[in-house]
Design a protein around this motif. Structure first.
Motif, PDB file in Angstrom:
ATOM      1  N   ALA A 171      11.459  43.502  40.471  1.00  0.00           N
ATOM      2  CA  ALA A 171      10.870  44.816  41.014  1.00  0.00           C
ATOM      3  C   ALA A 171      10.236  45.553  40.151  1.00  0.00           C
ATOM      4  CB  ALA A 171      12.025  45.317  41.828  1.00  0.00           C
ATOM      5  N   THR A 172      11.018  46.080  38.912  1.00  0.00           N
ATOM      6  CA  THR A 172      10.704  47.579  37.766  1.00  0.00           C
ATOM      7  C   THR A 172      10.331  46.279  36.849  1.00  0.00           C
ATOM      8  OG1 THR A 172      12.838  47.133  36.862  1.00  0.00           O
ATOM      9  CG2 THR A 172      12.642  48.147  38.758  1.00  0.00           C
ATOM     10  N   ALA A 173       9.988  45.099  36.263  1.00  0.00           N
ATOM     11  CA  ALA A 173       9.724  44.589  35.138  1.00  0.00           C
ATOM     12  C   ALA A 173       8.385  44.958  34.939  1.00  0.00           C
ATOM     13  CB  ALA A 173       9.610  43.378  35.272  1.00  0.00           C
ATOM     14  N   GLY A 177      12.438  43.784  31.183  1.00  0.00           N
ATOM     15  CA  GLY A 177      11.210  44.164  31.032  1.00  0.00           C
ATOM     16  C   GLY A 177      10.444  44.826  31.643  1.00  0.00           C
ATOM     17  N   VAL A 178      11.785  45.752  30.817  1.00  0.00           N
ATOM     18  CA  VAL A 178      10.828  47.545  31.596  1.00  0.00           C
ATOM     19  C   VAL A 178      10.704  48.119  30.803  1.00  0.00           C
ATOM     20  CG1 VAL A 178      12.585  46.771  33.751  1.00  0.00           C
ATOM     21  CG2 VAL A 178      13.418  48.500  31.501  1.00  0.00           C
ATOM     22  N   GLU A 179      10.000  49.648  31.249  1.00  0.00           N
ATOM     23  CA  GLU A 179      10.256  50.560  30.440  1.00  0.00           C
ATOM     24  C   GLU A 179      11.600  51.088  29.060  1.00  0.00           C
ATOM     25  OE1 GLU A 179       7.578  53.478  31.765  1.00  0.00           O
ATOM     26  OE2 GLU A 179       6.328  52.479  32.454  1.00  0.00           O
ATOM     27  N   GLU A 180      11.329  51.700  27.976  1.00  0.00           N
ATOM     28  CA  GLU A 180      12.395  52.034  27.234  1.00  0.00           C
ATOM     29  C   GLU A 180      13.342  52.576  28.587  1.00  0.00           C
ATOM     30  OE1 GLU A 180      14.488  51.117  24.568  1.00  0.00           O
ATOM     31  OE2 GLU A 180      13.003  50.456  24.723  1.00  0.00           O
ATOM     32  N   ARG A 181      12.582  53.389  28.355  1.00  0.00           N
ATOM     33  CA  ARG A 181      13.877  55.054  29.618  1.00  0.00           C
ATOM     34  C   ARG A 181      14.326  53.869  30.544  1.00  0.00           C
ATOM     35  NH1 ARG A 181      13.622  57.362  33.716  1.00  0.00           N
ATOM     36  NH2 ARG A 181      11.952  56.137  34.933  1.00  0.00           N
ATOM     37  N   LEU A 182      14.102  53.059  31.289  1.00  0.00           N
ATOM     38  CA  LEU A 182      14.877  52.797  32.490  1.00  0.00           C
ATOM     39  C   LEU A 182      16.058  51.370  31.464  1.00  0.00           C
ATOM     40  CD1 LEU A 182      14.694  52.369  35.637  1.00  0.00           C
ATOM     41  CD2 LEU A 182      12.833  51.033  35.201  1.00  0.00           C
ATOM     42  N   LEU A 183      15.598  51.192  30.849  1.00  0.00           N
ATOM     43  CA  LEU A 183      16.182  50.443  30.064  1.00  0.00           C
ATOM     44  C   LEU A 183      17.363  51.317  29.579  1.00  0.00           C
ATOM     45  CD1 LEU A 183      16.845  47.396  28.922  1.00  0.00           C
ATOM     46  CD2 LEU A 183      16.053  48.738  26.454  1.00  0.00           C
ATOM     47  N   ASP A 190      14.561  40.130  24.054  1.00  0.00           N
ATOM     48  CA  ASP A 190      14.976  41.135  23.785  1.00  0.00           C
ATOM     49  C   ASP A 190      16.460  42.178  24.161  1.00  0.00           C
ATOM     50  OD1 ASP A 190      14.883  43.130  21.022  1.00  0.00           O
ATOM     51  OD2 ASP A 190      13.762  45.551  22.396  1.00  0.00           O
ATOM     52  N   HIS A 191      15.465  42.890  25.898  1.00  0.00           N
ATOM     53  CA  HIS A 191      16.669  43.508  26.102  1.00  0.00           C
ATOM     54  C   HIS A 191      17.338  42.292  26.712  1.00  0.00           C
ATOM     55  CE1 HIS A 191      12.978  45.386  28.099  1.00  0.00           C
ATOM     56  NE2 HIS A 191      13.187  46.041  26.815  1.00  0.00           N
ATOM     57  N   LEU A 192      17.923  40.777  27.053  1.00  0.00           N
ATOM     58  CA  LEU A 192      18.935  40.302  26.740  1.00  0.00           C
ATOM     59  C   LEU A 192      19.486  40.376  25.741  1.00  0.00           C
ATOM     60  CD1 LEU A 192      17.482  37.082  28.812  1.00  0.00           C
ATOM     61  CD2 LEU A 192      19.280  39.278  30.056  1.00  0.00           C
TER      62      LEU A 192
END
Lengths: 620, 620
Positions: free
Chosen positions: A103-105, A68-74, A115-117
């Motif tokens: 924390a970062t979501a 659930g984070v921003e693409e850069r952090l992903l 999608d991230h999972l």
């Protein structure tokens, strides 16, 4: 059931934790990341050690703040995950725990998280591993198992499943029944933790106060029943963050954990009895271990006091009306009797030992079954030497070292004859052991509660906290339903040595005044009760002044609950041991907890006087 | 301000508590009922002892579950109260605390409660005493001080007033400003307690976790300022239920409490500065004690290591680049120097003492003022023998026994010349003491935090909890705003002996790689860091592989906060002492807490190896 334990439950190095887990009989362990990071052993060495110990490495955990984070952090998170997947390959671990992001979501967006999972699952599949997603109770967007499961379903990837943790579900008061609706193939892992009923933020509760199943307030048999009915067949793992376990002996903690899982399985079988077979008949559902059935104790057959001061203890017993039956024909052991109560003064291995309660002999219907049950529950057997013509009793060691023997239900047992013939009849004012009070080191308290509940079937009463001059004492009464066996476990404050803390045996009578008068006439030293106590008693209860005068004259204490009344007195301590005599009137069912501070203050004052004054008056 | 303390704050017997309260300088005490009930002394004896100690008995408490009940129960309650009023007459106590009913009250009815309090007031007046009504945060009907005050006003009887307790007000998040609206003559008593910021049910929080003012998270200077502005002039009493205080030395606890009240008064003066005088000019408002102003420390003047193993410590210091300046001309004490850092190896009273940090010499602008402030705050002076021609430094004892000396701001102090002339210039890679890490016994932790905050003006950073193989370590950094003095206080787990727990001194450098290479070339034993740590580092941070290789080669640890970077290494322990070298880059302001578990695991493993293996290899 495939049993497992997280390394974070225990103290010591990773190697020590693996040895203890194997020694306690666990099938596998979860590797808590930090235990690996701080350890010089290579992942290959850890894997080889686990192989040798026949211990499966079930899970690598935790992986935090992923989805659930921003693409850069992903991108960074995927790079971090890939390093861990490689590490898992070296360790031979096939499942990684992914906690819901705290924390970062960004804003709650199930499709984005899924999608991230899914992308994490693809990466995992490339390494031949999989991820188990768990909702933390304090997750930023995802904090319930249903929500986590929904995201797992949206991710729809074979390497992405769910991890269920009883703490995160039950601490929120969530209904675990929904577990049965989850495809058991999608439940990749299950973590079990109990916890005391506390009102506190879930994070602190979780990080410091978790307990093994059966030591807290959660209905874990109900929880496990849902898993069984849902068809789950994977490992069931203990993940217990507990400040005390972190400081305790590693093997004891592992055995304590294994005992909790065995007992939980047995209780869950009871819960499931009569339930139809799980729906998916083709699936490998888990098999729950059963314990041998054994009735609870029906009373005290004997109580063993170890000391080399047999005269000191014998004098007090005589003042209380006990009669000396005889010396054991072979061993330096005495038997004292009164009204069916048997007190053993044991001089074996007792050099320099101040009087202490060393063994409880409990009368049970089937001693062999009780001992088998205790042994299956990882209770160590008492080594016992008997000559062939002596009756052999089987016993196990409680966590505080007290020996628990299982004796047959026999009012005139053969072993007593080893002390000579039974004496003739005499008037017995004392009729039974009412309760026994055992001091517990603070490290062993929860372990002891679980031990007595699982091996003897004693049930827990609400705990009390008793102020003493040296700290609060947590007191936990464990008892049979009919009250014929009552043990009060007292957790000794940190500053005090548990071995130096007073313990006692309480005897029941129907005439405490007569017992007190007889004992005083025989010269007994009664623990003195302050006059201030009787003034408060008169203020609190509408007692007859004459009655209060008798209480005061005899240093008797008094308590009342509804119509029930409790009259009792204490002897002075012999070493750290003392005796109590109690009279229960009109169905009083408590233990006089309100009077315990008076007793403790008097005992500490006596102890102080003894330490600072000569034992005998100096003659001028 | 009239200071007072409740007997329930302390351990021991009632006599011990009275002696300790007087010894710590309190004006009076609250008698907690149970302390009297369990005590053999008569009320007259207690009163006479308090008289001799010049200690006022301010309050008798608590009286529970009185008001708002059915008429029949009220009669019982009044009878109970009358017995207590007679007792108070014998004790010479004029005020009884009445807590709001938590159990037996009927539906909320202010008029009924007020009527009952009025009848209690009439009874009290007949005995020449009065009652102070207090809202418990968990009261059944009455749980706020405004509500309690409203009922007191409705009762409208001169013997009925209010008791304010900071815990019950601030734990609920209530605004204490309304205190200023209460007629100060109606405030019969004030109880102060601090508490850590916790999310837990108020009852458990109150019964177990209260702290002395300044040890927790409440704004008690603001609370006291309201009382002063409102015109209250009565006693201000500490009522602290704390599991640790109950087990601690009674006089230490009393002194700790007095320190907290002195410091609170000083801070409250600051808060009130510029406030106009209280409105009721005729009233006797309270006077607040002021502490001598003294600036905080500006750096470390010297650090004293006590041991009879001067060679062991000197070897490590030399490997770190320190130069031996000389032996003290009169005492078995060595001085080592580097870049303005002065390390003293002290062989006095050191027979058999493994190296340990015995004293911190802190550079301050006005040593006499700093020492006076510390003495006013009940810090014991260090006994110090000097010959007339030696420079005398004044010092005080911290709660853990560490000596804190106040040294002048002088880069070339005269006392150093007692070790011989200053050596010539040399390259110094180490430039300052970065921080000092002191092990704290668990009983002294909160006391130590208050000590360093009040005497030195250090401020508390958020606490961290560091897992070790033998339990969680609570770590509290105390520092000056500019970071020139940083102390890390580590609370040792219960099972461990604080004296055997590793402590360290960290030195600052701008080139940790150069220091590490030089130290290794000189043969220094660096604490080894596991390879697993570096793999995790590479996963967590986008570091250059060459950089990670250097870290790994030199056993350097790494941390990052924003742009700030922290590189550091540890020496092996000498006894329980070790050293750290740290390089702070780009304004890193933390202490590498994330790396502490790695250090602790390595130290415990080293300790284990030393205990189980011979110190030197056995030659075949």
């Amino acid at each position: 059931m495939r049993t497992s334990i997280a390394t974070v439950c225990m103290s010591g190095s990773l190697e020590e934790k693996l040895h203890a887990s194997a020694g306690a009989g666990f099938d596998g362990v979860e590797i808590f990341e930090q235990d690996l990071l701080v350890n010089p052993a290579s992942p290959e060495e850890v894997r080889a050690l686990a192989d040798r110990l026949d211990l499966r490495l079930n899970l690598y955990q935790p992986f935090r703040d992923f989805e659930g984070v921003e693409e850069r952090l992903l991108a960074e998170n995927l790079r971090r995950a890939e390093a861990k997947f490689s590490l898992m390959n070296r360790l031979g671990i096939d499942t990684m725990l992914v906690c819901s992001n705290v924390a970062t979501a960004g804003p709650d967006d199930d499709d984005l998280a899924a999608d991230h999972l899914r992308r994490l699952g693809e990466l995992a599949a490339g390494h031949g591993v999989r991820v188990a997603y768990e909702a933390l109770a304090w997750g930023k967007n995802v904090s319930t198992y249903r929500h986590a499961q929904h995201i797992v379903e949206l991710a729809d990837h074979p390497a992405v499943g769910t991890c269920l943790d009883s703490f995160h579900i039950l601490s929120r008061g969530d209904d675990p029944a929904g577990i049965e609706d989850i495809d058991p193939e999608r439940i990749f892992f299950v973590q079990l933790a109990d916890a005391p009923t506390l009102t506190m933020d879930a994070l602190s509760w979780s990080r410091h106060h978790r307990l093994f199943p059966g030591q807290g307030g959660f209905d874990l048999a109900g929880f496990l029943a849902h898993l069984v009915r849902g068809g789950y067949g994977g490992p069931v793992s203990l993940e217990i963050f507990n400040d005390t376990f972190r400081q305790s002996d590693v093997l004891r903690t592992a055995l304590d954990g294994m005992r909790s899982l065995l007992w939980l399985q047995d209780r869950t079988r009871d819960r499931l009895a009569g339930t139809p077979e799980p729906a998916g008949a083709g699936r490998q559902a888990m098999t729950l271990t059963a314990l041998p059935r054994s009735g609870g104790p029906a009373g005290h057959a004997f109580t063993d006091i170890r000391t080399d001061d047999a005269d000191g203890v014998g004098t007090v017993l005589a003042q209380l009306g006990f009669r000396f039956r005889g010396q054991h024909r072979r061993k330096p052991v005495q038997l004292w009797e009164q009204g069916g109560i048997r007190m053993v003064i044991d001089g074996q291995r007792a050099r320099g030992v101040a009087p202490s309660i060393s063994a409880l002999g409990l009368a049970v219907a089937d001693p062999a079954a009780s001992a088998d049950r205790a042994s299956m529950l990882a209770a160590p057997r008492v080594p016992r030497q008997n000559t062939p013509d002596e009756e052999a009793l089987v016993g196990v060691l409680a966590p505080d070292g007290t020996e628990i023997f299982f004796a047959p239900l026999d009012p005139t047992p053969a072993w007593a004859d080893e002390f000579g013939p039974a004496p003739g009849d005499a008037t017995s004012l004392l009729t039974a052991v009412d309760h026994v009070n055992l001091a517990q080191p603070w490290q062993a308290f929860d372990e002891a509660v679980l031990f007595f509940e699982s091996t003897l079937g004693l049930s827990r009463q609400p705990t009390a906290e008793v102020p003493s001059p040296r700290g609060l004492v947590r007191s936990q009464v464990m008892r049979t339903e009919d009250g014929c066996v009552r043990l009060a476990l007292n957790m000794v404050p940190h500053v005090l040595d548990a071995g130096a803390y007073p313990e006692h045996i309480a005897f029941a009578t129907s005439d405490v005044v007569a017992v007190a008068r007889r004992a005083r006439a025989a010269g007994m030293a009664v623990l003195p009760v302050p006059a201030n106590y009787y003034e408060d008693l008169a203020a609190r209860f509408p007692l007859d002044p004459d009655e209060v005068a008798v209480l005061r004259e005899l240093d008797l204490l008094y308590d009342r609950e509804g119509d029930g009344e409790y009259l009792h007195f204490y002897t002075e301590t012999v070493g750290t041991l003392f005796f109590e005599v109690v009279e229960r009137r009109h169905g009083y069912d408590g233990h006089g907890a309100a009077n315990a501070p008076v007793r403790l203050a008097a005992q500490f004052a006596l102890d102080e006087r003894r330490r600072t004054r000569p034992p005998h008056p100096v003659r001028g």
